[in-house]
Motif scaffolding. Sequence first.
Motif, PDB file in Angstrom:
ATOM      1  N   THR A  28      -5.338  -2.412  -2.838  1.00 23.66           N
ATOM      2  CA  THR A  28      -4.444  -3.493  -3.228  1.00 23.66           C
ATOM      3  C   THR A  28      -3.021  -3.081  -2.894  1.00 23.66           C
ATOM      4  O   THR A  28      -2.471  -2.149  -3.498  1.00 23.66           O
ATOM      5  N   ILE A  29      -2.414  -3.771  -1.926  1.00 21.92           N
ATOM      6  CA  ILE A  29      -1.063  -3.441  -1.468  1.00 21.92           C
ATOM      7  C   ILE A  29      -0.316  -4.732  -1.183  1.00 21.92           C
ATOM      8  O   ILE A  29      -0.901  -5.819  -1.177  1.00 21.92           O
ATOM      9  N   ASP A  30       0.969  -4.618  -0.926  1.00 25.22           N
ATOM     10  CA  ASP A  30       1.748  -5.737  -0.398  1.00 25.22           C
ATOM     11  C   ASP A  30       1.704  -5.604   1.124  1.00 25.22           C
ATOM     12  O   ASP A  30       2.408  -4.777   1.711  1.00 25.22           O
ATOM     13  N   THR A  31       0.852  -6.379   1.755  1.00 29.55           N
ATOM     14  CA  THR A  31       0.609  -6.212   3.199  1.00 29.55           C
ATOM     15  C   THR A  31       1.876  -6.429   4.017  1.00 29.55           C
ATOM     16  O   THR A  31       2.099  -5.731   5.017  1.00 29.55           O
ATOM     17  N   ARG A  32       2.721  -7.379   3.609  1.00 30.68           N
ATOM     18  CA  ARG A  32       3.924  -7.645   4.390  1.00 30.68           C
ATOM     19  C   ARG A  32       4.876  -6.455   4.359  1.00 30.68           C
ATOM     20  O   ARG A  32       5.436  -6.064   5.381  1.00 30.68           O
ATOM     21  N   ARG A  33       5.048  -5.843   3.179  1.00 32.84           N
ATOM     22  CA  ARG A  33       5.973  -4.722   3.053  1.00 32.84           C
ATOM     23  C   ARG A  33       5.419  -3.450   3.694  1.00 32.84           C
ATOM     24  O   ARG A  33       6.159  -2.675   4.310  1.00 32.84           O
ATOM     25  N   VAL A  34       4.120  -3.228   3.563  1.00 31.43           N
ATOM     26  CA  VAL A  34       3.532  -2.044   4.201  1.00 31.43           C
ATOM     27  C   VAL A  34       3.589  -2.191   5.718  1.00 31.43           C
ATOM     28  O   VAL A  34       3.854  -1.217   6.440  1.00 31.43           O
ATOM     29  N   LEU A  92       1.916   6.027  -1.108  1.00 38.17           N
ATOM     30  CA  LEU A  92       2.062   4.745  -1.790  1.00 38.17           C
ATOM     31  C   LEU A  92       0.932   4.560  -2.800  1.00 38.17           C
ATOM     32  O   LEU A  92      -0.243   4.516  -2.417  1.00 38.17           O
ATOM     33  N   PRO A  93       1.240   4.436  -4.084  1.00 45.05           N
ATOM     34  CA  PRO A  93       0.187   4.155  -5.072  1.00 45.05           C
ATOM     35  C   PRO A  93      -0.364   2.740  -4.888  1.00 45.05           C
ATOM     36  O   PRO A  93       0.345   1.837  -4.431  1.00 45.05           O
ATOM     37  N   GLN A  94      -1.609   2.577  -5.259  1.00 45.84           N
ATOM     38  CA  GLN A  94      -2.221   1.248  -5.176  1.00 45.84           C
ATOM     39  C   GLN A  94      -1.615   0.346  -6.217  1.00 45.84           C
ATOM     40  O   GLN A  94      -1.353   0.752  -7.366  1.00 45.84           O
TER      41      GLN A  94
END
Length: 464
Positions: free
Chosen positions: A346-352, A455-457
């Motif tokens: 679970t991540i912020d795909t746009r920011r990653v 980066l933590p989930q």
Amino acid sequence: MNKTKINSKQYAKLFLLEAISFLLIFSFVGAYIYFSYIRSVQDNSDQVLNSMVTRVQKDSETNIKQLTIPGPNSSTKGQNSPSSEGSANKNGSLSRPEGSGQDTIYFDKNGNIVNFYSLGLRIQTYENLYKKISGNLTSVQTIQMGGSYFRVRLIKLKKPMTVVYNVNTSFGKIRIMGKAQYVAVVYSLDSERYNVSAFRTVLFWTLMFAAFLSLVVSWFVTLRVMKPIMQSWKQQQDFVNNAAHELRTPLTIIQNKLEDLLRQPTKSVASVSENIVVSLSEVRRLNQLTSDMLTLAKTGSNMTKLDPKTVKINNFIKEVVEPYSEIAEAANKKFTEKISVKGNMTIDTRRVHQLIVILLDNALKYTDDKESIELKASRDKNNLVIEVSDTGRGISNEAKKHVFDRFYREETSGNRDTGGTGLGLSIAKWIIDAFQGKITVSDNSPRGTIFKVVLPQLKITKEK
């Protein structure tokens, strides 16, 4: 007005505000404690007086009061002494703990003291008492007599009371009688005033120490509070200055190229295409710069929030880095990837995506022909670990301290020629901080730089 004066004024204003606030709080607390203590002392004396009044009113029902005054050879101590008048004992005499500061004084209708035998030397203190209190028969008063202060209540008896003295002398017992029309109950405040004076002294020095401590605390709090404020102010000033500098260069280039075109109005587009290409390049650079500046402006507010999404992390990273194989090949550089992360995250795909692009673009800019860039992605428990390394120019130890500062570029490495704005790594740092992750910069072997990101989930919160 220079920067030092502005800083000094800000420090002074905040320091004075905090110091005055602390002093007002301590003063209010001190005053509340002091007056509460005074009130409790007064209430205590009034309670004693009320109990004495109740006793007098009960005694007045019999219309007679017997007082036994022991002689000098009496073996009874503390029960019937002249200085210890109080509650009635079994044989009708009055007794009071010696030194308690309580007296009951009987007056005739003319204000003369009837029980002067029982008062002993204290008669000198009370001789003018009736004149001072006869004007008020309803309330408790504080009266000064003989250098001492007393709480006094005067009672007018419904019927005159007969006061009988049984005076023990060496010649035998003498019986004396008198008529009392008024009764005054007296409570000495000497011990209370001494305690109040001692308490006031202790409270004063305590407040003085608290005031000094408040000044010290205010100073340290001011330094602590102003530090991030001044740092933020400095960053803002630097940001404005650097932004103006960065904007001035492409605008100047575009202006010069357009003026050159105006001087050659008859030439074909093909012949002046170089000027057009340079202008368009600078326009693109301005667009990128303004976009980055807008992103950084949002980092200082709550305008931008992470948007958690659960994705297959392996496929996601491969899609992001896929174009860089061709970009590196076109630039005569080698690009490799080692993605060993599986499952969903679970991540912020746009920011990653933005973060990976910044790190890869940065690596491509600062590597020369035939050098290599490598991206590694792995999973450490619930953390996503991304490592971008290159064999380029490297970063000096001093530059590593400022590499995430806005608009910072190391001058000695020729970085100005790369066309960057110095904002990419600042944005990357903001993204990592939003994840509550961390990034480290280290030297690659034999040369180059390694950026490692953890980066933590993220957690998905359901909206109510």
